[in-house]
Structures are given as C-alpha cells and as structure tokens.
Design an enzyme around this catalytic site. Structure first.
Site, mmCIF file in Angstrom:
data_model
loop_
_atom_site.group_PDB
_atom_site.id
_atom_site.type_symbol
_atom_site.label_atom_id
_atom_site.label_comp_id
_atom_site.label_asym_id
_atom_site.label_seq_id
_atom_site.Cartn_x
_atom_site.Cartn_y
_atom_site.Cartn_z
ATOM 1 N N CYS A 19 64.576 44.760 51.556
ATOM 2 C CA CYS A 19 64.767 43.765 50.120
ATOM 3 C C CYS A 19 66.551 43.477 50.912
ATOM 4 O O CYS A 19 67.224 42.104 50.065
ATOM 5 C CB CYS A 19 65.217 44.420 48.925
ATOM 6 S SG CYS A 19 63.147 43.959 48.505
ATOM 7 N N CYS A 25 59.826 39.773 62.935
ATOM 8 C CA CYS A 25 58.648 40.147 64.332
ATOM 9 C C CYS A 25 58.529 39.724 64.963
ATOM 10 O O CYS A 25 58.575 38.355 64.799
ATOM 11 C CB CYS A 25 57.681 41.455 63.666
ATOM 12 S SG CYS A 25 56.312 40.129 62.358
ATOM 13 N N CYS A 34 53.024 51.974 60.040
ATOM 14 C CA CYS A 34 52.031 52.416 60.076
ATOM 15 C C CYS A 34 51.649 54.100 60.248
ATOM 16 O O CYS A 34 52.607 54.013 60.566
ATOM 17 C CB CYS A 34 51.954 52.130 61.851
ATOM 18 S SG CYS A 34 50.216 52.977 63.074
ATOM 19 N N CYS A 37 51.897 56.683 63.099
ATOM 20 C CA CYS A 37 52.191 57.289 64.665
ATOM 21 C C CYS A 37 53.564 56.323 64.017
ATOM 22 O O CYS A 37 54.871 57.015 65.068
ATOM 23 C CB CYS A 37 51.824 56.091 66.239
ATOM 24 S SG CYS A 37 52.288 54.267 65.563
ATOM 25 N N CYS A 42 54.740 44.413 62.610
ATOM 26 C CA CYS A 42 54.768 43.005 61.170
ATOM 27 C C CYS A 42 53.254 43.348 61.130
ATOM 28 O O CYS A 42 52.464 44.524 61.665
ATOM 29 C CB CYS A 42 54.767 41.849 62.236
ATOM 30 S SG CYS A 42 53.197 41.958 63.717
ATOM 31 N N CYS A 47 49.103 47.514 67.189
ATOM 32 C CA CYS A 47 50.579 48.838 66.558
ATOM 33 C C CYS A 47 51.183 48.377 68.051
ATOM 34 O O CYS A 47 52.557 48.689 68.344
ATOM 35 C CB CYS A 47 50.088 50.070 67.535
ATOM 36 S SG CYS A 47 49.432 51.297 65.909
ATOM 37 N N CYS A 117 29.153 95.007 80.272
ATOM 38 C CA CYS A 117 28.066 95.829 78.281
ATOM 39 C C CYS A 117 27.578 96.852 78.937
ATOM 40 O O CYS A 117 28.066 97.732 78.187
ATOM 41 C CB CYS A 117 26.915 94.870 78.162
ATOM 42 S SG CYS A 117 25.170 94.657 79.718
ATOM 43 N N HIS A 420 20.250 94.404 78.980
ATOM 44 C CA HIS A 420 21.086 93.961 78.991
ATOM 45 C C HIS A 420 21.980 95.400 78.171
ATOM 46 O O HIS A 420 20.697 96.661 77.780
ATOM 47 C CB HIS A 420 21.818 93.190 78.140
ATOM 48 C CG HIS A 420 22.476 93.337 76.461
ATOM 49 N ND1 HIS A 420 24.113 92.990 76.875
ATOM 50 C CD2 HIS A 420 22.825 92.887 75.377
ATOM 51 C CE1 HIS A 420 24.731 93.341 76.354
ATOM 52 N NE2 HIS A 420 24.311 93.127 75.094
#
Length: 469
Positions: A19, A25, A34, A37, A42, A47, A117, A420
């Site tokens: 304002c 841009c 954005c 990021c 614009c 991006c 084990c 095992h």
C-alpha cells in the site's frame, strides 16, 4: 494486493508494504508470498518470477525474514511435538498390566551387531542372575585412558591395535545398561570389540555356539578378576563381600573369584578297573555340566506328541551320573595292573554351586557334519532336586539341594553354524523373552515348552511348598 492479507501475519505486513510503495515484478502482475520458500513473488505463481525491487527501508527483506522466522518457529514446534509423540509411544510400548495396575517394562534389549544373537542370549541370561550381576554392577569404574583423553568416549574399530582393554569393565557397563528402561535397545559394541581382542575364536560375523561363548566369557572374566586391571585387584571386593564367603568358593585355575563363587562346583570322578578292582578317584572343578540327551530320546518330537516316551531333565542327569563301562577307545591305565584295562566310570557331585548351569548337548558330529538333536526335554521351573546326585547327601540341608530356574537359552534352527539364539529369564517374579533388541513379557507355560539348550538354576534360599522334580 495479496488475498492472504487477513490470514497470516507475514502477509498482512506484506500488504501494508504494498500500500505504501508500488512493487515491480518481471511480469507486471500482482505480487504474492510463497508460503513454502518465504519468497515474494509476482502473480504468475512461478517461484522464479520473484519481486526484483525493494523499498528504501528494505521492507520486503523484512517480510522475508519475518516469514522465515515464522517457518522456523513452526518447524521447531512440530519437531518438538513429534518428539513428544515418539517418547509417549515408546513409553506406552514399554507399559504392561500386572494384577490390573499399569507398570513400566524396564527391560532393555541388545542390538544384534551381525550374528551376535549367541552373545546377546548369554548376556541377558547372566544379567538376570542377581547375585552374579549385582557384583559387577557394584564394581568401581576403571579409567582406561589418562591425560588429555581421560573421560572421553572412545569409538572402537575392530582393527585397532589397542591392548588397553578390560573385559570386566565392558561387561560391567553392559550389565549397568540393562534393566534401566531408559532405551529400547543397547548396543554392546564396546564389549564385542573386547571379545574380538581377547577371544580370537569369536572374530568375524559368523554364527557361534552360545555355550562355547559362555565358557570363554566366564573363563576370561575369572582370569582378569584374579589379576585385576591397571594394577587394581578386584579380589578385594570379593573378600569383603560377606555373602560370598570363603566356604562357598571353588578354586578353578588359581584364586577364587565371583565366577567360581557363583558357578563353581566339584565333581568326583570314580574309575574302577574291571580286572583287579582298583579304584581311582579324582576331583574336578566345574562351572557347568554338559549333559547328553539319551540316545533313545533322539528323535524329532514336540511336547504335544503323545506317542513315545518323554525325555526329562532327570533322564539327562541320570545318564550323566550313572555307572558307565568305558569302551575300547577309553581304556583306563590301571596303576596296579600297569596297563590299560577295561573299567567303569561314575560321576558324583561333591559340591553343588550356587548357580547350577546345565548344558544339553544338542549338537553332535556325524561322519561329515554336525547335527542337532531337536528332542524336547522337559524341565522344571521350580524345585529341581539335586540331592540324589550328591556324593554325601546326608551332609546337605533340606533346602540346599533345591534349585529354581532363572534363565533358559534356546537355539532355533537346524545347525550350530546357523539358526538363531534367544533367551527366557525371570526378573522380579515375571518371565521375559529376550530376542536381541526385542523384549516381551511372557508366561510360564511358554517357557516350559521351549527346547532348552542352556538352563540356569539358582539355589533356593528360603523354604517353599514347590513341587520337586
């Protein structure tokens, strides 16, 4: 003007900037922010078409910084929330109900470092033999480094040439890490490094025999405790421990230690010449008894099979202690006959240990390979009575020959070089199943169905109405 003006602080600030100063841009479209990021763009919603000018006061840059701070704050808050959820989930997974009330599952698993084990099952079993475990946990820590490296944590690689290692110290630290409930699993990396250094048989990542490892571990702990480490003798603490008095010690390979005080017993080996009747007696100390599974039971059967006789631990003990005639390959050298003669042999237990370790010989050699005897052997949880195997049972008290089960090591699989290992152990009246990093609460019915490989029985201290074997 941005349509995000009423929804976000950063965008409201951006709206006030727009304002007061027209932003340019590349595409001459309405600028926007954005939210991914934090860049000012614009109206093209691409991006790479971001705002190219700024106010003299750098207000656009301030917008970017403000948005970045908001993003960082949101990220930190989200990370903290996820951490709390993870901690609560971990805590909830370690809670169990006992008699209607909730209590913490304080058991800690051991990470598998590559077919380790066999080591984890033995360590968890020994950690639940209270008198043995408490001795090591109460030992003072040994400082292995001096000068600038003192107090620093060392990350070992197994190719290091460091000879300044202590099995007792690493064993102590491992036992201290268990049963604290502070983590889901503990990595015994430093202990395994020391095992590689002083026990060459266990170098590499192939599967090893848990019983063989237990014997090597106890033997090396015993040897190191005799000589101390860095000139500090550990035997002083043993002498000061009234619960391990000299009368309860069994000397094996030198002075007695906590290993022989807890696991040490004495066998009497009687050999009689069948020609002249000459009797020879020999006393042998032991840390465990290796029991054959009688040949008539060496078939694959489960506990629930009804056909055929059930092999019990008593059958294995009787096979070990019964009178036996030696075969031609084991002829006895009779000192009276001055030559080898046929003879008989019998074992008596002259002194029982505080912890009776029974190893069931499940692996045997055939012409080309080592096979496993997969027979289920029934064993008692309480009241194993060893009196009938004693040389002088009349000199024993009514309770001194009764043993209660503390831990069981189980081998799952068909061969010694594969399969095992897991362990069951009792802790404060509850049974746990230790499967490397995973620890679960279990029950007595599950334990008694296990095909035991190594059994740890603790001498009963107080009278109870338990059934005998």
């Amino acid at each position: 003007m941005s349509h995000f003006c009423d929804t976000w602080d950063g965008v409201s600030l951006f709206s006030s900037i727009c304002c007061s100063f027209p932003l340019m841009c590349r595409s001459n479209k309405s600028p926007w922010v954005c939210l991914t990021c934090s860049s000012v763009h614009c109206g093209s919603y691409r991006c790479d078409d971001f705002v190219v000018n700024d106010t003299k006061l750098g207000l656009v840059q301030k917008v970017r910084e403000h948005l970045q701070n908001l993003e960082n704050s949101a990220f930190t808050s989200d990370r903290h929330r996820k951490r709390k959820l993870l901690e609560n989930s971990s805590l909830n997974s370690k809670l169990l109900k006992v008699n209607g009330s909730t209590t913490a599952l304080c058991a800690t698993g051991l990470r598998n470092l590559g077919n380790t084990c066999f080591m984890n099952a033995i360590l968890q079993s020994l950690s639940n033999i209270q008198q043995f475990c408490c001795y090591f946990k109460e030992l003072p820590a040994v400082e292995l480094r001096n000068g600038k490296t003192a107090g620093r944590r060392t990350y070992h690689t197994r190719s290091q040439g460091d000879n300044n290692v202590s099995l007792v110290e690493e064993f102590r630290k491992t036992l201290c890490a268990l049963w604290q409930g502070s983590q889901t699993a503990f990595s015994p990396e430093s202990l395994f490094y020391v095992v590689w250094k002083i026990m060459p048989n266990f170098r590499g990542y192939q599967q090893q025999d848990a019983h063989e490892f237990m014997r090597y571990l106890l033997d090396h702990l015993h040897l190191e405790l005799q000589g101390g480490f860095n000139g500090v003798s550990r035997s002083v603490i043993l002498q000061e421990n009234s619960s391990l008095s000299a009368s309860n010690k069994c000397c094996i390979n030198g002075a007695s230690t906590v290993v022989t005080a807890i696991f040490g017993g004495i066998l009497q080996n009687e050999v009689n010449c069948l020609i002249c009747g000459t009797e020879s007696r020999k006393f042998d100390p032991f840390l465990d008894l290796s029991l054959d599974i009688p040949s008539q039971f060496r078939n694959k059967r489960t506990k629930n099979q009804e056909n055929g006789p059930m092999c019990t631990l008593r059958d294995c003990l009787r096979s070990f202690t019964d009178l036996e005639e030696l075969d031609e390959t084991e002829l006895y050298m009779c000192h009276k006959c001055k030559k080898k003669q046929k003879s008989t042999k019998k074992f008596w237990i002259q002194k029982l240990p505080k912890v009776l370790c029974l190893h069931l010989k499940r692996f045997h050699w055939t012409a080309y390979l080592r096979n496993k005897v997969d027979t289920y052997v029934e064993f008692p949880l309480r009241g194993l009575d060893m009196k009938c195997y004693l040389l002088e049972p009349e000199n024993s008290g009514p309770e001194s020959c009764l043993y209660d089960l503390a831990a069981v090591v189980v081998h799952h699989g068909s061969g010694v070089g594969s399969g095992h290992y897991t362990a069951y152990a009792a802790h404060e009246g509850r049974w746990f199943h230790f499967n490397d990093s995973t620890v679960t609460l279990t029950d007595e019915e599950t334990v008694v169905k296990a095909k035991a490989y190594i059994l740890f029985y603790v001498e009963r201290q107080a009278k109870s109405g338990s059934d005998k074997l």
